[in-house]
Design an enzyme around this catalytic site. Structure first.
Site, PDB file in Angstrom:
ATOM      1  N   HIS A  37      33.361  11.881  29.294  1.00 10.09           N
ATOM      2  CA  HIS A  37      32.811  12.039  30.650  1.00 10.09           C
ATOM      3  C   HIS A  37      33.866  12.544  31.645  1.00 10.09           C
ATOM      4  CE1 HIS A  37      29.078  10.258  29.438  1.00 10.09           C
ATOM      5  NE2 HIS A  37      29.629   9.089  29.166  1.00 10.09           N
ATOM      6  N   ASP A  72      27.819  10.343  20.666  1.00  8.66           N
ATOM      7  CA  ASP A  72      27.666   9.230  21.592  1.00  8.66           C
ATOM      8  C   ASP A  72      26.226   9.202  22.122  1.00  8.66           C
ATOM      9  OD1 ASP A  72      29.714   7.381  23.379  1.00  8.66           O
ATOM     10  OD2 ASP A  72      27.959   7.991  24.532  1.00  8.66           O
ATOM     11  N   HIS A  74      25.334   8.939  25.126  1.00  8.29           N
ATOM     12  CA  HIS A  74      25.299   9.665  26.398  1.00  8.29           C
ATOM     13  C   HIS A  74      25.916  11.055  26.243  1.00  8.29           C
ATOM     14  CE1 HIS A  74      25.701   5.287  27.178  1.00  8.29           C
ATOM     15  NE2 HIS A  74      24.690   5.533  27.988  1.00  8.29           N
ATOM     16  N   ASP A 152      27.558   3.588  20.468  1.00 14.20           N
ATOM     17  CA  ASP A 152      26.554   2.900  21.274  1.00 14.20           C
ATOM     18  C   ASP A 152      25.139   3.280  20.841  1.00 14.20           C
ATOM     19  OD1 ASP A 152      27.130   5.438  22.155  1.00 14.20           O
ATOM     20  OD2 ASP A 152      27.337   4.914  24.269  1.00 14.20           O
TER      21      ASP A 152
END
Length: 214
Positions: A37, A72, A74, A152
């Site tokens: 990110h 991931d 996200h 995740d």
């Protein structure tokens, strides 16, 4: 107070993993903080420096053709910013639909973003890998694959009520990452992986060991 030092070590570990991949040695950088990110000019979403992007740029400057595979939950908004305009780099991701960060980027010549529903099963996820990843590997022909390895997406995270309420999730196990590794090995593509998300210790343990077992 030691976050900056830890972030620097994380970058160094990612670059070292990339160098090992150049020498045909699969490697895994088990680092914190994560990176996908982070942007060139700011940290974001628990990330300070974009470990995979920096390691990829290290390879790119040495003439390597790199594909980033982001698994991931996200989307790696910082990594997408990095790959923009770089023809020698491709960004491929499978993420949860309608999750954080709130962006839905349009695919470009060097990006492919796949969004799956919350609660996605292992079969659906593996089918997506086989349907989309394999053809792109064959067409882009990277020298090295850099995996943004977030766990995740694992069932252990999703089974935790607090995590499910906060971020949603999928119901994957290490079988999914083993399938990814199988695809890369069958394609004879050198690869390295860098740890991204994952909030339950069991998810991280299961995910990391799935990459490190021979």
């Amino acid at each position: 107070p030691r976050s900056y030092d830890a972030a620097c070590y994380a970058v160094g570990a990612a670059v070292q993993a990339a160098e090992l991949a150049r020498n045909k040695e699969p490697s895994f950088a088990a680092v914190r903080p994560p990176g996908h990110h982070a942007f060139a000019d700011k940290g974001h979403g628990f990330c300070i420096f974009n470990n995979v992007a920096i390691a990829t740029e290290y390879l790119r400057q040495q003439g390597e053709r790199v594909m980033i595979v982001d698994i991931d939950l996200h989307i790696g908004d910082g990594t997408i910013s990095y790959v923009e305009g770089k023809g020698e780099v491709f960004y491929f991701s499978i993420n949860q639909k309608d999750d954080w960060p709130p962006i839905i980027p349009k695919d470009k010549t060097n990006t492919k973003n796949i969004f799956l529903e919350e609660g996605t099963t292992e079969k659906v996820y593996i089918d997506a890998l086989q349907e989309y990843l394999i053809p792109i590997l064959h067409s882009f022909r990277p020298n090295i694959v850099a995996v943004s390895a977030g766990f995740d997406t694992f069932k252990t995270d999703y089974d935790n009520a607090a995590l499910r309420e906060a971020i949603g999730g999928f119901t994957l196990t290490s079988r999914t990452t083993q399938e990814l590794i199988k695809i890369l090995r069958e394609d004879e593509t050198s690869y390295f992986a860098v740890l991204e998300g994952g909030y339950h210790p069991k998810s991280i343990w299961e995910g990391v060991t799935s990459f490190t077992q021979r």
